[in-house]
Design a protein around this motif. Structure first.
Motif, PDB file in Angstrom:
ATOM      1  N   HIS A  75       0.812  -1.292   0.055  1.00 23.33           N
ATOM      2  CA  HIS A  75       0.044  -0.144  -0.034  1.00 23.33           C
ATOM      3  C   HIS A  75       0.937   1.446   0.100  1.00 23.33           C
ATOM      4  CE1 HIS A  75      -3.191  -2.749   0.528  1.00 23.33           C
ATOM      5  NE2 HIS A  75      -2.482  -3.290   1.156  1.00 23.33           N
ATOM      6  N   HIS A  76       0.291   2.495   0.090  1.00 25.71           N
ATOM      7  CA  HIS A  76       1.200   3.466   0.012  1.00 25.71           C
ATOM      8  C   HIS A  76       0.684   4.616   1.007  1.00 25.71           C
ATOM      9  CE1 HIS A  76       1.033   1.955  -4.056  1.00 25.71           C
ATOM     10  NE2 HIS A  76       2.421   2.088  -4.301  1.00 25.71           N
ATOM     11  N   VAL A  88       4.300   1.115   1.589  1.00 23.70           N
ATOM     12  CA  VAL A  88       4.175   0.432   2.861  1.00 23.70           C
ATOM     13  C   VAL A  88       3.438  -0.824   2.818  1.00 23.70           C
ATOM     14  CG1 VAL A  88       2.698   0.807   5.089  1.00 23.70           C
ATOM     15  CG2 VAL A  88       3.255   2.899   3.476  1.00 23.70           C
ATOM     16  N   SER A  89       4.180  -1.978   3.440  1.00 20.21           N
ATOM     17  CA  SER A  89       3.526  -2.974   3.657  1.00 20.21           C
ATOM     18  C   SER A  89       2.927  -3.357   5.149  1.00 20.21           C
ATOM     19  CB  SER A  89       4.650  -4.462   3.529  1.00 20.21           C
ATOM     20  OG  SER A  89       5.321  -4.092   2.228  1.00 20.21           O
ATOM     21  N   ILE A  90       2.005  -3.916   4.989  1.00 19.52           N
ATOM     22  CA  ILE A  90       0.977  -3.955   6.502  1.00 19.52           C
ATOM     23  C   ILE A  90       0.535  -5.304   6.401  1.00 19.52           C
ATOM     24  CG2 ILE A  90      -1.088  -3.114   7.484  1.00 19.52           C
ATOM     25  CD1 ILE A  90      -0.742  -0.698   6.256  1.00 19.52           C
ATOM     26  N   ASP A  91       0.725  -6.075   7.777  1.00 16.49           N
ATOM     27  CA  ASP A  91       0.151  -7.047   7.950  1.00 16.49           C
ATOM     28  C   ASP A  91      -1.299  -7.142   8.424  1.00 16.49           C
ATOM     29  OD1 ASP A  91       2.485  -8.330   7.831  1.00 16.49           O
ATOM     30  OD2 ASP A  91       3.158  -7.953   9.920  1.00 16.49           O
ATOM     31  N   GLY A  92      -2.027  -8.102   7.892  1.00 15.57           N
ATOM     32  CA  GLY A  92      -3.337  -7.942   8.414  1.00 15.57           C
ATOM     33  C   GLY A  92      -4.241  -7.680   7.259  1.00 15.57           C
ATOM     34  N   ILE A  93      -3.834  -7.289   6.271  1.00 15.76           N
ATOM     35  CA  ILE A  93      -4.771  -6.826   4.965  1.00 15.76           C
ATOM     36  C   ILE A  93      -5.734  -7.856   4.550  1.00 15.76           C
ATOM     37  CG2 ILE A  93      -4.871  -5.910   2.727  1.00 15.76           C
ATOM     38  CD1 ILE A  93      -4.150  -3.749   4.749  1.00 15.76           C
ATOM     39  N   PHE A 115      -2.434   5.850   2.888  1.00 20.04           N
ATOM     40  CA  PHE A 115      -2.550   6.650   4.033  1.00 20.04           C
ATOM     41  C   PHE A 115      -2.070   8.130   3.453  1.00 20.04           C
ATOM     42  CE2 PHE A 115      -1.549   2.213   5.331  1.00 20.04           C
ATOM     43  CZ  PHE A 115      -2.436   2.179   6.355  1.00 20.04           C
ATOM     44  N   TYR A 116      -2.640   8.969   4.157  1.00 15.67           N
ATOM     45  CA  TYR A 116      -2.034  10.492   3.874  1.00 15.67           C
ATOM     46  C   TYR A 116      -1.694  11.174   5.248  1.00 15.67           C
ATOM     47  CZ  TYR A 116      -4.578  10.247  -0.574  1.00 15.67           C
ATOM     48  OH  TYR A 116      -5.073   9.800  -1.405  1.00 15.67           O
ATOM     49  N   GLY A 117      -0.457  12.076   5.196  1.00 16.77           N
ATOM     50  CA  GLY A 117      -0.069  12.737   6.339  1.00 16.77           C
ATOM     51  C   GLY A 117       1.024  13.402   6.126  1.00 16.77           C
ATOM     52  N   ILE A 118       1.948  13.686   7.061  1.00 22.61           N
ATOM     53  CA  ILE A 118       3.327  14.351   6.950  1.00 22.61           C
ATOM     54  C   ILE A 118       4.412  13.346   6.977  1.00 22.61           C
ATOM     55  CG2 ILE A 118       4.704  16.444   7.603  1.00 22.61           C
ATOM     56  CD1 ILE A 118       2.170  17.162   6.225  1.00 22.61           C
TER      57      ILE A 118
END
Length: 126
Positions: A75-76, A88-93, A115-118
């Motif tokens: 993901h991103h 971004v690699s995330i467990d549980g998807i 995901f969006y942020g700083i």
């Protein structure tokens, strides 16, 4: 999908970088091999490749489209400060996809999470 040298070169170029480039960047780099290629051709081929699942289209916080040639499960994160895109690699998807399939009584074929942020660099510069 009909074969095209330009489309193949576009896909090869996109898969040669992890920078999540824009169509403009891809266009400028493809012109080295195909001087007569148009920006419209690049956009049309990106749309075909995205619709077929060969690439991923990512919308940034400033509403610009960027592209990822790697369709493996990841993901991103998009920084609202600099508009950089990070993998971004995330467990549980898989569990979330299974839950969605059960709740919707549908076949979930995949997911896209942004995901969006700083980012750390932008946070440190403020």
């Amino acid at each position: 999908m009909k074969y095209s040298k330009q489309r193949e070169a576009l896909l090869t170029l996109l898969r040669s970088t992890h920078s999540h480039p824009s169509a403009d960047w891809l266009y400028e780099n493809l012109r080295k091999e195909f001087p007569n290629i148009s920006l419209g051709t690049v956009y049309r081929n990106l749309a075909v490749l995205a619709d077929s699942g060969e690439i991923v289209k990512i919308q940034t916080s400033s509403n610009k489209e960027h592209f990822d040639g790697f369709t493996n499960k990841h993901h991103h994160f998009v920084c609202r400060g600099c508009d950089k895109i990070f993998d971004v690699s995330i467990d549980g998807i898989e569990k979330a996809e299974k839950q969605a399939a059960e709740k919707l009584d549908a076949d979930v074929e995949g997911s896209s999470l942004v995901f969006y942020g700083i980012c750390k660099e932008c946070s440190q510069n403020n």
